[in-house]
Design a protein around this motif. Structure first.
Motif, PDB file in Angstrom:
ATOM      1  N   SER A   4       6.818  10.437  -4.427  1.00  0.00           N
ATOM      2  CA  SER A   4       7.408   9.874  -5.643  1.00  0.00           C
ATOM      3  C   SER A   4       8.898  10.154  -5.749  1.00  0.00           C
ATOM      4  CB  SER A   4       6.676  10.388  -6.896  1.00  0.00           C
ATOM      5  OG  SER A   4       5.375   9.872  -6.925  1.00  0.00           O
ATOM      6  N   CYS A   5       9.597  10.033  -4.620  1.00  0.00           N
ATOM      7  CA  CYS A   5      11.029  10.309  -4.658  1.00  0.00           C
ATOM      8  C   CYS A   5      11.791   9.219  -5.378  1.00  0.00           C
ATOM      9  CB  CYS A   5      11.583  10.504  -3.239  1.00  0.00           C
ATOM     10  SG  CYS A   5      11.571   8.996  -2.244  1.00  0.00           S
TER      11      CYS A   5
ATOM     12  N   LEU B 150       4.969   4.392 -10.400  1.00  0.00           N
ATOM     13  CA  LEU B 150       3.896   3.466 -10.744  1.00  0.00           C
ATOM     14  C   LEU B 150       3.344   2.798  -9.485  1.00  0.00           C
ATOM     15  CD1 LEU B 150       5.376   1.624 -13.860  1.00  0.00           C
ATOM     16  CD2 LEU B 150       3.763   3.512 -13.816  1.00  0.00           C
ATOM     17  N   SER B 151       2.136   2.301  -9.594  1.00  0.00           N
ATOM     18  CA  SER B 151       1.615   1.600  -8.417  1.00  0.00           C
ATOM     19  C   SER B 151       2.387   0.286  -8.252  1.00  0.00           C
ATOM     20  CB  SER B 151       0.116   1.376  -8.526  1.00  0.00           C
ATOM     21  OG  SER B 151      -0.200   0.810  -9.753  1.00  0.00           O
ATOM     22  N   PRO B 152       2.540  -0.166  -7.017  1.00  0.00           N
ATOM     23  CA  PRO B 152       3.447  -1.280  -6.734  1.00  0.00           C
ATOM     24  C   PRO B 152       3.014  -2.569  -7.422  1.00  0.00           C
ATOM     25  CG  PRO B 152       2.711  -0.207  -4.703  1.00  0.00           C
ATOM     26  CD  PRO B 152       1.883   0.341  -5.803  1.00  0.00           C
TER      27      PRO B 152
ATOM     28  N   ARG C 122       7.310   7.650   5.083  1.00  0.00           N
ATOM     29  CA  ARG C 122       6.606   6.526   5.758  1.00  0.00           C
ATOM     30  C   ARG C 122       5.270   6.236   5.107  1.00  0.00           C
ATOM     31  NH1 ARG C 122       8.675   4.667  10.446  1.00  0.00           N
ATOM     32  NH2 ARG C 122      10.591   5.727  11.043  1.00  0.00           N
ATOM     33  N   SER C 123       5.236   6.283   3.813  1.00  0.00           N
ATOM     34  CA  SER C 123       3.945   6.076   3.156  1.00  0.00           C
ATOM     35  C   SER C 123       3.776   4.654   2.625  1.00  0.00           C
ATOM     36  CB  SER C 123       3.756   7.087   2.031  1.00  0.00           C
ATOM     37  OG  SER C 123       4.903   7.153   1.250  1.00  0.00           O
ATOM     38  N   LEU C 124       4.735   3.771   2.877  1.00  0.00           N
ATOM     39  CA  LEU C 124       4.595   2.400   2.369  1.00  0.00           C
ATOM     40  C   LEU C 124       4.247   1.427   3.493  1.00  0.00           C
ATOM     41  CD1 LEU C 124       7.629   2.210  -0.072  1.00  0.00           C
ATOM     42  CD2 LEU C 124       5.219   2.217  -0.681  1.00  0.00           C
TER      43      LEU C 124
ATOM     44  N   VAL D 282       0.848  -1.194   0.000  1.00  0.00           N
ATOM     45  CA  VAL D 282       0.000   0.000   0.000  1.00  0.00           C
ATOM     46  C   VAL D 282       0.883   1.242   0.000  1.00  0.00           C
ATOM     47  CG1 VAL D 282      -1.863   1.207   1.180  1.00  0.00           C
ATOM     48  CG2 VAL D 282      -1.693  -1.280   1.361  1.00  0.00           C
ATOM     49  N   ARG D 283       0.588   2.131  -0.960  1.00  0.00           N
ATOM     50  CA  ARG D 283       1.311   3.394  -1.021  1.00  0.00           C
ATOM     51  C   ARG D 283       0.325   4.498  -0.628  1.00  0.00           C
ATOM     52  NH1 ARG D 283       5.679   4.225  -3.963  1.00  0.00           N
ATOM     53  NH2 ARG D 283       5.242   2.581  -5.449  1.00  0.00           N
ATOM     54  N   ALA D 284       0.583   5.144   0.489  1.00  0.00           N
ATOM     55  CA  ALA D 284      -0.341   6.175   0.974  1.00  0.00           C
ATOM     56  C   ALA D 284      -0.179   7.458   0.163  1.00  0.00           C
ATOM     57  CB  ALA D 284      -0.084   6.447   2.452  1.00  0.00           C
TER      58      ALA D 284
END
Lengths: 462, 506
Positions: free
Chosen positions: B42-43, B65-67, B91-93, B35-37
């Motif tokens: 997008s670094c 891209l989405s994971p 901390r978005s993953l 999950v990508r919050a």
């Protein structure tokens, strides 16, 4: 003229909101492209009727868990998870699967037939620890429910004479000691222990018992006085412990009555036999090791039916808490070893949660099976932990009489058909021959020991 | 036993190559969800860290891209310095078990097993011997038997290990050897689509093994593969004609099926489309319940006449007798042998089906795990073990199940459901009615059956067989064996336990 026994089944739809097995969640990133609508062949995804630009909420009760919508959604906005309400249904042997299976049987009246192989645990406690035998060839009796051969499911309640006696003129000597009642199916309905019973349910059950030509066991206090005769003969009054058999008045037309096993049972039985010679006497008792020892005495005292009662999980109430599978085998064997098995009928009640438990109970030694909680589940009961009229999620007190009757007929019809399938597979022509036929049962502990007893690295447990 | 005296069998040659055969349908059904919050900036750090290619950023695109969940190895990765979740500056993953994973599968075919079978069908790469997808969670039978695998890894060359199976072990008659100890079980036209049948037949041809018509007749499209298709004669006798018996190298008599022992085949009305009905010489859209048993066979003498009849029509055929697993299964097996059968095929209670009463699947006849050692020992004592090819089926899901089957005493196995899972079956169990399988496998719906392309399907099944063969080779190499027949009856190599000795992280 000969009439083949037939249970009329028809579609009887549920009254309550369905409990879906799976829940599809549509996330916010859905772009309403409608691909899921095309993907789903069961129609679980539809466009909203108010606003066709949007997708409606998924119809979870239609979902059959094929994951096509999940895997074809270009936005990956759909997820599927096990239904929370479904997973919490029932407890112990009354698993969500058992409960929803009875719901399906009571709705359609048909044998559950599905694709793909068996999907459950390898074996388990109680009835899950046994399999029934089959035979590859032999005897042109088969084709199960689809064949032309008749397989009898009739059973007798009461004692049978071991041989006929004739008087000096060569006529069969009449023997009043043998009160006998034939039922076309090995089921009786026992509503005396149901946790909830409303007026319409009682009438519905009674109508079903009449149609099925079987018996309904109920507390005499609940029986209306103005019953027509053909319904009253279907009743088995179940008298409480406090009953004085010496002054007891049986309702007119009753052919079988049940009293409890108490310390004064010998006296009660003697009085009953004296006062009601043509009536079948059933003695109800909690199953247990004590009963195995007591059964020969009951035969001596000419008790016709021993009704062994287990808890709703199918275990004995006290002592070593044996499962009815083991308890019935012990009771049956104690009679067989004394050559008096046919002089008493054994009815088992409690822990009968699926069609398969009927042939298994009979294989283990019961003559007939009392349906109890299954009769409630047939009416879509959710088996909630606490139960009251006000909190009932399905408003059971409003269930119409015909609906109750139809659901019960359907369930019993489906169960009888499944019994026929098992009998057919074994090559048996009548259910009487199934009783106690332990050589045609396969028990987990036996086959496991035979096949893997020599293996090291694990003890033979459960 | 006598195999030690036999000369070393030649290793199979010319086996099909593995190829990458992905499925568009299945790539979104995975073990984990990454999950990508919204806080993601997008670094691209995760993309540069992850060695499995879960995160990808295309040059010139502002947004990552989405994971790709498929490549993620899950929380087990947390021990690595490159763990994306720990290193993300915003901390978005996060990684979790996917909902789909939790709602798929059952104790016999677990989610892990389905996903592992798909992966093998896609890549042809074998599972490690301690992979969780090797065993189910049903708590008994195969799921409670584990090989005592020696821990040290060994170097081995698959081309030097023989996994062949001889289908006629009698002194006389046609000899047939297949390079893997499995062939395909019967699935009738009607229960599955003709494309599914073709996929299996093409895969059987590429592996020089067999598949089976099932009882629904012999579709013309299968005739080009006749050297690899078994003609089944079942109680319904649908579409059985002299020429279908004459064209087959193996003729199989189906007395009973493990999923519904003591009951005839079921084809519910919806699936009996006009095309199926024509093949079965039946009325379209009527339910077809085959009789049980063969109404021409009520004794072992009748059974011999039955086999003699097939033999007189096709004297070169290998005869197989498929029976279920009653208490007296060993007597049935011996009777079949003396009546002239080359192959005794036991189908255990937990086998697959296109439609069967639930009560029969669970309760009638014993699981195959009990029947194999029973029959094996009986045949040994009878002195005829080396004349019989003992085949087992019914709930064999993985290569390890097949190996366990052989260790319990069978010569080989028959595979059904695993073939279908390779084609993308999710085991939803809706094969029996309506339009049939929503994934186009067990259906006769003219729209749905287009979902399976038989060339694609054949490659997936072929990949699965290849992966299985490599796994058997590794297992045999660990036990210092070079022929799978050396494994037969080696119950001493098995232990009975709740779990394998060592299991990789779940």
């Amino acid at each position: 003229m000969f009439e083949r026994y037939h249970i009329p089944i028809k579609m009887v739809e549920g009254r309550a909101k369905p409990v879906p097995k799976f829940v599809i969640v549509r996330a916010d990133n859905c772009v309403n492209c409608g691909k899921c609508e095309k993907a789903c062949i069961y129609g679980a995804h539809k466009r909203s009727e108010e606003d066709p630009r949007k997708m409606a909420d998924p119809q979870n009760q239609l979902c059959k868990n094929c994951f096509r919508c999940v895997s074809e959604c270009p936005q990956r906005a759909l997820t599927m998870s096990p239904g929370p309400e479904y997973r919490l249904l029932g407890k112990g042997i009354w698993t969500p699967l058992m409960i929803s299976t009875i719901w399906g049987e009571s709705e359609t009246g048909k044998i559950p037939v599905f694709g793909a192989g068996y999907r459950g645990m390898f074996a388990g406690p109680g009835f899950d620890g046994m399999w029934t035998d089959m035979s590859e060839i032999v005897r042109p009796t088969r084709d199960g429910i689809h064949g032309r051969e008749f397989i009898s499911t009739s059973v007798d309640l009461g004692s049978k004479p071991a041989f006929l006696e004739f008087d000096k003129d060569g006529r069969v000597a009449s023997d009043d000691a043998h009160a006998l009642l034939e039922l076309p199916i090995p089921f009786v309905m026992d509503i005396s222990r149901l946790r909830i019973l409303h007026g319409n349910m009682m009438s519905g059950y009674l109508h079903a018992a009449k149609h099925l030509n079987t018996l309904l066991m109920a507390s005499p206090a609940l029986v209306p006085h103005d019953l027509p005769d053909d319904e009253r003969t279907r009743l088995v009054p179940v008298y409480p412990e406090s009953t004085d058999v010496g002054t007891l008045e049986l309702p007119r037309g009753v052919r079988i009555a049940e009293i409890q096993l108490t310390p004064r049972w010998r006296e009660d039985v003697r009085k009953f036999k004296e006062r009601f010679p043509g009536t079948v006497l059933a003695l109800r008792m909690n199953a247990g090791g004590e009963v195995d020892r007591l059964l020969p005495d009951l035969v001596d005292a000419k008790v016709d039916v021993a009704h062994l009662v287990f808890d709703e999980q199918g275990s004995e109430h006290m002592e070593d808490k044996r499962h009815s599978k083991d308890s019935l085998r012990a009771a049956h064997k104690s009679l067989v070893s004394r050559k008096i098995r046919d002089q008493i009928t054994i009815i088992t009640g409690g822990g009968i949660a699926a069609a398969e438990h009927v042939p298994k109970s009979i294989l283990c030694g019961a003559d007939a099976v009392a349906l109890e909680k299954a009769l409630l589940i047939a009416l879509e009961c959710r088996d909630c932990p606490s139960c009251s009229k006000e909190s009932c999620p399905i408003n059971l007190h409003e269930a119409p009489v015909e609906w109750v009757e139809g659901r019960v007929l359907n369930m019993v019809g489906a169960w009888r058909d499944q019994l026929l399938e098992v009998l057919g597979a074994m090559g048996l022509r009548e259910v009487r021959r199934l009783r106690g036929e332990l050589g045609r049962a396969i028990f987990y502990e036996d086959v496991e020991m035979e096949a893997f007893g020599e293996l090291k690295g694990g003890e033979l447990d459960g | 036993m006598s195999w030690t005296a036999e000369p070393k069998r030649a290793c199979p040659a010319d086996l099909p190559e593995q190829a990458l055969v992905p499925s568009d349908q299945l790539r979104f059904i995975n073990r984990f969800t990454v999950v990508r919050a919204d806080a993601c900036i997008s670094c691209g750090l995760c993309a540069s860290l992850c060695p499995y290619g879960v995160h990808k950023r295309i040059e010139g695109h502002g947004k990552i891209l989405s994971p790709d969940d498929r490549s993620c190895i899950g929380p087990a990765c947390s021990v690595n310095y490159f763990f994306c979740v720990a290193n993300c500056p915003t901390r978005s993953l996060s990684v979790k078990t996917s909902d789909t994973y939790l709602s798929m599968g059952d104790p016999r075919w677990t989610s892990d097993m389905i996903l592992a079978t798909w992966a093998q069908a896609e890549t042809g790469r074998p599972l490690p011997l301690d992979h969780p997808g090797n065993t189910g969670a049903s708590g008994g039978g195969f799921d409670k038997l584990f090989f005592k695998v020696p821990e040290t890894e060994v170097e081995f060359s698959p081309s030097e290990i023989c996994t062949s199976l001889d289908l006629n072990r009698r002194k006389t008659g046609t000899k047939v050897r297949i390079p893997i100890p499995i062939y395909g079980g019967g699935m009738s036209f009607g229960s599955v689509s003709v494309h599914t049948m073709l996929s299996r037949a093409k895969a059987a041809k590429s592996w020089n093994t067999f598949t089976c018509t099932g009882e629904g007749g012999y579709p013309e499209l299968l005739v080009p593969y006749k050297d690899h298709v078994i003609t089944q004669i079942a109680t319904g006798l649908f579409g059985v004609r002299e020429e279908t018996i004459q064209r087959a190298r193996i003729v199989e008599f189906k007395y009973a099926q493990g999923a519904k022992p003591g009951l005839g085949g079921h084809l519910l009305h919806d699936k009996n489309t006009p095309e199926v009905a024509r093949m079965r010489e039946a009325v379209p859209y009527t339910s077809l319940f085959s009789p049980f048993p063969f109404h021409s066979v009520y004794s072992v003498e009748d059974h011999k006449k039955h086999l003699d009849w097939a033999y007189s029509i096709n004297p070169g055929a290998i005869l197989s007798v498929k029976v279920s697993t009653p208490n007296d299964v060993e007597m049935v097996s011996v009777g079949s042998y003396y009546a002239g059968a080359h192959i005794v095929h036991l189908d255990g209670g937990y086998g697959g089906t296109g439609a069967a009463p639930e009560i029969a699947k669970k309760n009638i006849a014993m699981p195959i795990e009990y029947a194999i050692p029973k029959v094996h020992k009986f045949l040994v004592n009878e002195g005829i073990r080396d004349e019989v090819t003992l085949i087992a089926s019914g709930g064999l899901r993985t290569a390890m199940d097949v190996a366990k089957t052989i260790a319990l005493g069978a010569d080989g196995a028959v595979i059904g459901t695993a073939d279908l899972v390779a084609l993308g079956c999710v085991r939803c169990g809706n094969c029996e009615s309506g339009r049939g399988c929503p994934r186009g496998i067990a259906t006769t719906d003219p729209m749905l059956d287009k979902l399976i392309d038989s060339d694609w399907g054949a490659k997936r099944i072929s990949n699965l067989y290849g992966a299985w063969r490599l796994q058997w080779c590794e297992l045999l190499a660990r036990f210092e064996m070079d022929d799978i027949s050396q494994l037969r009856g080696r119950m001493d190599l098995l232990r009975r336990a709740d779990k394998p000795a060592k299991e990789v992280g779940k």
